[in-house]
Every structure is written in structure tokens, then in C-alpha cells.
Scaffold this motif. Sequence first.
Motif, mmCIF file in Angstrom:
data_model
loop_
_atom_site.group_PDB
_atom_site.id
_atom_site.type_symbol
_atom_site.label_atom_id
_atom_site.label_comp_id
_atom_site.label_asym_id
_atom_site.label_seq_id
_atom_site.Cartn_x
_atom_site.Cartn_y
_atom_site.Cartn_z
ATOM 1 N N PRO A 4 -22.853 59.649 -88.021
ATOM 2 C CA PRO A 4 -24.304 59.419 -88.120
ATOM 3 C C PRO A 4 -24.944 60.409 -89.074
ATOM 4 O O PRO A 4 -24.493 61.540 -89.236
ATOM 5 C CB PRO A 4 -24.790 59.626 -86.683
ATOM 6 C CG PRO A 4 -23.755 60.496 -86.046
ATOM 7 C CD PRO A 4 -22.447 60.138 -86.690
ATOM 8 N N ARG A 5 -26.008 59.963 -89.713
ATOM 9 C CA ARG A 5 -26.729 60.812 -90.662
ATOM 10 C C ARG A 5 -28.133 61.075 -90.151
ATOM 11 O O ARG A 5 -28.823 60.172 -89.680
ATOM 12 C CB ARG A 5 -26.812 60.136 -92.040
ATOM 13 C CG ARG A 5 -25.459 59.953 -92.712
ATOM 14 C CD ARG A 5 -24.880 61.277 -93.150
ATOM 15 N NE ARG A 5 -23.599 61.120 -93.824
ATOM 16 C CZ ARG A 5 -22.875 62.137 -94.275
ATOM 17 N NH1 ARG A 5 -23.324 63.376 -94.109
ATOM 18 N NH2 ARG A 5 -21.712 61.926 -94.869
ATOM 19 N N ARG A 6 -28.541 62.337 -90.255
ATOM 20 C CA ARG A 6 -29.887 62.712 -89.825
ATOM 21 C C ARG A 6 -30.910 62.182 -90.821
ATOM 22 O O ARG A 6 -30.723 62.264 -92.029
ATOM 23 C CB ARG A 6 -29.985 64.240 -89.726
ATOM 24 C CG ARG A 6 -31.371 64.763 -89.411
ATOM 25 C CD ARG A 6 -31.326 66.265 -89.177
ATOM 26 N NE ARG A 6 -30.692 66.973 -90.271
ATOM 27 C CZ ARG A 6 -31.338 67.370 -91.372
ATOM 28 N NH1 ARG A 6 -32.623 67.123 -91.519
ATOM 29 N NH2 ARG A 6 -30.697 68.019 -92.322
ATOM 30 N N LYS A 7 -31.993 61.611 -90.293
ATOM 31 C CA LYS A 7 -33.058 61.104 -91.150
ATOM 32 C C LYS A 7 -33.808 62.265 -91.782
ATOM 33 O O LYS A 7 -34.052 63.284 -91.140
ATOM 34 C CB LYS A 7 -34.032 60.241 -90.346
ATOM 35 C CG LYS A 7 -33.415 58.941 -89.825
ATOM 36 C CD LYS A 7 -34.445 58.121 -89.081
ATOM 37 C CE LYS A 7 -33.831 56.817 -88.576
ATOM 38 N NZ LYS A 7 -34.837 55.995 -87.829
ATOM 39 N N ALA A 8 -34.154 62.089 -93.039
ATOM 40 C CA ALA A 8 -34.883 63.139 -93.753
ATOM 41 C C ALA A 8 -36.278 63.301 -93.163
ATOM 42 O O ALA A 8 -36.943 62.313 -92.818
ATOM 43 C CB ALA A 8 -34.978 62.795 -95.234
ATOM 44 N N GLU A 9 -36.688 64.554 -93.015
ATOM 45 C CA GLU A 9 -38.029 64.830 -92.510
ATOM 46 C C GLU A 9 -39.058 64.488 -93.581
ATOM 47 O O GLU A 9 -38.849 64.743 -94.767
ATOM 48 C CB GLU A 9 -38.161 66.312 -92.140
ATOM 49 C CG GLU A 9 -37.277 66.739 -90.975
ATOM 50 C CD GLU A 9 -37.746 66.156 -89.661
ATOM 51 O OE1 GLU A 9 -38.948 65.836 -89.559
ATOM 52 O OE2 GLU A 9 -36.913 66.018 -88.744
ATOM 53 N N PRO A 10 -40.195 63.880 -93.176
ATOM 54 C CA PRO A 10 -41.236 63.570 -94.168
ATOM 55 C C PRO A 10 -41.815 64.836 -94.769
ATOM 56 O O PRO A 10 -41.874 65.881 -94.129
ATOM 57 C CB PRO A 10 -42.282 62.809 -93.335
ATOM 58 C CG PRO A 10 -42.047 63.251 -91.923
ATOM 59 C CD PRO A 10 -40.576 63.490 -91.808
#
Length: 266
Positions: free
Chosen positions: A234-240
Motif C-alpha cells: 500500500p502507498r500512503r496518500k500525499a498530504e495536501p
Amino acid sequence: MAPRANWKGRIRLGEVGFGVALYTAAVTSDRIALHMINRATGNRLRAELVDAETGKPVDKEDEVMGYEVDTDDYLHLDPEEIAAAVPESDKTLAIEAFLPCKDIDTLYFDRPYYLAPAEAASVDAFSLLRDGMERQKVAGLARTVLFRRLRTLMIRPHGQGFIANTLNFDYQVRSPENAFTDIRDVKIDAEMMDLAKHIISTKLGDFDPSTFDDRYEAALADLVRAKLQGRPPPRRKAEPQAKVIDLMAALRDSVKATKAPRRKAG
């Protein structure tokens, strides 16, 4: 089966004394353990002490503690010398003072332990001290040699027993001045304060540690599970990206959004 006590001794208060047992209150053994391995062979790596100058491994019998008195000049301290200098434990937890619980600065708290009677004969005296402190809303300040070091403990009634927190010494706690020195004085607008109070009041809840989640541990478990099953990790979603905002407008938007009923704080 009752847990094994980390330490057993006696509480002493004036001429009164009774046996107590200390148990670990917080553990990390349930966390996922990772090890260093050789990527080429798959074998586990082991740490080895080497001489900083020669780069050669050092035999166990040649390893010794040292205090640096000057650059690359060390005073040797043998284990026997260190052991002889450490205070001997008399297994006595001597209560030196009581202080109001509201006056305790939790910044000095180190590790928590449970304190319980060591044997049936100690229950009456133990319960008397616990209930008396509970009614007076006080904590006890005590000292003892614990794990080969002289330690100060803060003892507070908790349920049927006590919570005993080891305390950091004053020299171990840094002054907040360096962290807060660049914070300028700000005059808060009355409307802003009212909006902030409203937002806080809508978020009031109860302290419920069962709702706390360890996101790092959960993410690590998901990664291990995916690789074991042959799935892509799984890949962590980029923070806005953070945006420059108008504080007053943001507070007003927050007030509009806080229409939900009270919930437990998590």
C-alpha cells in the motif's frame, strides 16, 4: 495468572510499613518487531563493537566504560567500580511528602507502574493509605533505589491500588524558553475568541484511550500482510499542500461545520 512483579519492597510512612509490589503498566512487546538482515543471504545481522581507529572487532573482556575527560582521552571505569558506587537498595519506598494532585506537573513523569500489596498481610495498611490519599486528593512523593538507580516516584491512588510514576530529575527536563522564545504576543479579537470557544465546546468529549489508534503500527501491519500475500504494498496518500488562510474566515467555516452531536474524544 498474576503478572510477575518488577520489584518488591516496603512502603514506609513514619513508623508504618507494609509490603508492596511494582508491576509494569505500559509495554511495547505487542508491537511488530523488525530486524536487520543481509539482503543478499537473507541472514539476520548482529551488532559488533569495533575499535574506532583500527576498525577491528573488540573482545568482550576488553570492553570497558569510559568518561571523556578531554578529546580522545578517556577515564576507564570498570564494572566493579561502577557497581560499588551505585547506592544499595534497601527495598524501602520512603514517602517523604504529600502534595495536592492538582499541583503535579506531568512534564516530569517518566514511566508508569502499578503498585499493589505484596502479600495478604499488607492489604489493610495498603487500603488505609490509598483511601486516605484519595479522600485528601493528594499524591505521595517517595524515593527508592529502583533498577540500580536512585529514583523519585509519584504515587497516586488508582482504583484498588496505586499508580507509581518514576519522575525525571530537574536537570533532565529542558526549559520551555528556547522552544517558545520566538512566539510573539498576539492580541486576540473578541469575535475570534467567541468563535474559538464555540468550536471547542462542540468538540468536548470524554477521555477514552480505547479510541486511540497507532497509525504507524497499522500501516506496518498492512505492509507486511500485503507482501506475504504477494500483493503490491500500500502507498500512503500525499498530504495536501498547506494554504495561506484567513483565520477569521476559517473559524466561521469551522463553526458552520460543527453541527454534529458530542462524541468521545479520540
